[in-house]
Design a protein around this motif. Sequence first.
Motif, PDB file in Angstrom:
ATOM      1  N   THR A 291       3.086  -6.318   2.419  1.00 28.42           N
ATOM      2  CA  THR A 291       3.904  -6.685   1.267  1.00 28.42           C
ATOM      3  C   THR A 291       3.169  -6.355  -0.034  1.00 28.42           C
ATOM      4  OG1 THR A 291       4.980  -8.440   2.521  1.00 28.42           O
ATOM      5  CG2 THR A 291       5.128  -8.585   0.116  1.00 28.42           C
ATOM      6  N   ALA A 292       1.877  -6.651  -0.092  1.00 33.38           N
ATOM      7  CA  ALA A 292       1.087  -6.356  -1.295  1.00 33.38           C
ATOM      8  C   ALA A 292       1.083  -4.855  -1.570  1.00 33.38           C
ATOM      9  CB  ALA A 292      -0.335  -6.884  -1.135  1.00 33.38           C
ATOM     10  N   LYS A 293       0.907  -4.045  -0.516  1.00 30.35           N
ATOM     11  CA  LYS A 293       0.908  -2.584  -0.679  1.00 30.35           C
ATOM     12  C   LYS A 293       2.275  -2.100  -1.135  1.00 30.35           C
ATOM     13  CE  LYS A 293       0.276   1.801   1.807  1.00 30.35           C
ATOM     14  NZ  LYS A 293       1.375   2.429   1.083  1.00 30.35           N
ATOM     15  N   THR A 294       3.330  -2.623  -0.536  1.00 32.19           N
ATOM     16  CA  THR A 294       4.691  -2.228  -0.896  1.00 32.19           C
ATOM     17  C   THR A 294       4.994  -2.571  -2.353  1.00 32.19           C
ATOM     18  OG1 THR A 294       5.409  -2.545   1.389  1.00 32.19           O
ATOM     19  CG2 THR A 294       7.132  -2.487  -0.294  1.00 32.19           C
ATOM     20  N   LEU A 295       4.600  -3.763  -2.778  1.00 35.35           N
ATOM     21  CA  LEU A 295       4.805  -4.166  -4.174  1.00 35.35           C
ATOM     22  C   LEU A 295       4.047  -3.253  -5.129  1.00 35.35           C
ATOM     23  CD1 LEU A 295       4.617  -8.057  -3.810  1.00 35.35           C
ATOM     24  CD2 LEU A 295       6.650  -6.702  -4.381  1.00 35.35           C
ATOM     25  N   LYS A 296       2.791  -2.966  -4.788  1.00 34.85           N
ATOM     26  CA  LYS A 296       1.980  -2.100  -5.649  1.00 34.85           C
ATOM     27  C   LYS A 296       2.572  -0.701  -5.711  1.00 34.85           C
ATOM     28  CE  LYS A 296      -2.706  -0.788  -6.714  1.00 34.85           C
ATOM     29  NZ  LYS A 296      -4.096  -1.167  -6.604  1.00 34.85           N
ATOM     30  N   ASP A 297       2.985  -0.165  -4.551  1.00 32.45           N
ATOM     31  CA  ASP A 297       3.592   1.164  -4.512  1.00 32.45           C
ATOM     32  C   ASP A 297       4.857   1.211  -5.359  1.00 32.45           C
ATOM     33  OD1 ASP A 297       1.593   2.134  -2.879  1.00 32.45           O
ATOM     34  OD2 ASP A 297       2.800   2.111  -1.040  1.00 32.45           O
ATOM     35  N   SER A 298       5.699   0.184  -5.240  1.00 32.77           N
ATOM     36  CA  SER A 298       6.948   0.184  -6.009  1.00 32.77           C
ATOM     37  C   SER A 298       6.674   0.078  -7.508  1.00 32.77           C
ATOM     38  CB  SER A 298       7.878  -0.929  -5.548  1.00 32.77           C
ATOM     39  OG  SER A 298       7.369  -2.191  -5.877  1.00 32.77           O
ATOM     40  N   GLU A 299       5.668  -0.696  -7.885  1.00 34.27           N
ATOM     41  CA  GLU A 299       5.307  -0.788  -9.305  1.00 34.27           C
ATOM     42  C   GLU A 299       4.837   0.559  -9.840  1.00 34.27           C
ATOM     43  OE1 GLU A 299       2.387  -3.882  -9.461  1.00 34.27           O
ATOM     44  OE2 GLU A 299       3.867  -5.470  -9.205  1.00 34.27           O
ATOM     45  N   ASN A 300       4.237   1.364  -8.960  1.00 33.24           N
ATOM     46  CA  ASN A 300       3.744   2.687  -9.348  1.00 33.24           C
ATOM     47  C   ASN A 300       4.772   3.788  -9.097  1.00 33.24           C
ATOM     48  OD1 ASN A 300       1.214   1.705 -10.200  1.00 33.24           O
ATOM     49  ND2 ASN A 300       0.448   1.725  -8.113  1.00 33.24           N
ATOM     50  N   GLY A 301       5.980   3.405  -8.693  1.00 34.78           N
ATOM     51  CA  GLY A 301       7.046   4.367  -8.482  1.00 34.78           C
ATOM     52  C   GLY A 301       6.919   5.184  -7.207  1.00 34.78           C
ATOM     53  N   LYS A 302       6.130   4.715  -6.260  1.00 41.67           N
ATOM     54  CA  LYS A 302       5.908   5.440  -5.013  1.00 41.67           C
ATOM     55  C   LYS A 302       6.851   4.934  -3.927  1.00 41.67           C
ATOM     56  CE  LYS A 302       0.944   6.048  -5.794  1.00 41.67           C
ATOM     57  NZ  LYS A 302      -0.383   5.689  -5.275  1.00 41.67           N
ATOM     58  N   GLU A 303       7.276   5.861  -3.077  1.00 39.81           N
ATOM     59  CA  GLU A 303       8.073   5.549  -1.887  1.00 39.81           C
ATOM     60  C   GLU A 303       9.318   4.707  -2.209  1.00 39.81           C
ATOM     61  OE1 GLU A 303       5.849   4.364   1.621  1.00 39.81           O
ATOM     62  OE2 GLU A 303       4.014   5.143   0.706  1.00 39.81           O
ATOM     63  N   LEU A 304       9.976   5.035  -3.318  1.00 38.55           N
ATOM     64  CA  LEU A 304      11.191   4.326  -3.684  1.00 38.55           C
ATOM     65  C   LEU A 304      12.405   5.018  -3.073  1.00 38.55           C
ATOM     66  CD1 LEU A 304      10.536   3.669  -7.483  1.00 38.55           C
ATOM     67  CD2 LEU A 304      10.170   2.117  -5.570  1.00 38.55           C
ATOM     68  N   HIS A 305      13.360   4.239  -2.660  1.00 35.49           N
ATOM     69  CA  HIS A 305      14.616   4.790  -2.166  1.00 35.49           C
ATOM     70  C   HIS A 305      15.607   4.730  -3.314  1.00 35.49           C
ATOM     71  CE1 HIS A 305      17.793   5.822   0.614  1.00 35.49           C
ATOM     72  NE2 HIS A 305      18.516   4.838   0.098  1.00 35.49           N
TER      73      HIS A 305
END
Length: 86
Positions: free
Chosen positions: A58-72
């Motif tokens: 969850t922490a990785k997913t949140l960080k990735d989404s904040e950085n615009g990574k792996e967004l659908h």
Amino acid sequence: MAKTATIQTRVDPEIKRNAQKILSILNISMSEAISLYLTQITLNKGIPFEIKIPNKLTAKTLKDSENGKELHRVAGVDELFQELNS
């Protein structure tokens, strides 16, 4: 009840701006929102929502989404609901 107590706090300016935009849409002032929050703390005898440390995924997913990574991404709400319902 007379409102005579004052609270001063320092917050990230971007968080404050974002919150003010949302509160403006809701037609609620920052003071009213803080009063609502404190009232809920009193009524719930604690924080009125769950607070927990996210697991690693969850922490990785949140960080990735904040950085615009792996967004659908979808073109709009209709497409989103179409995908969710399929």
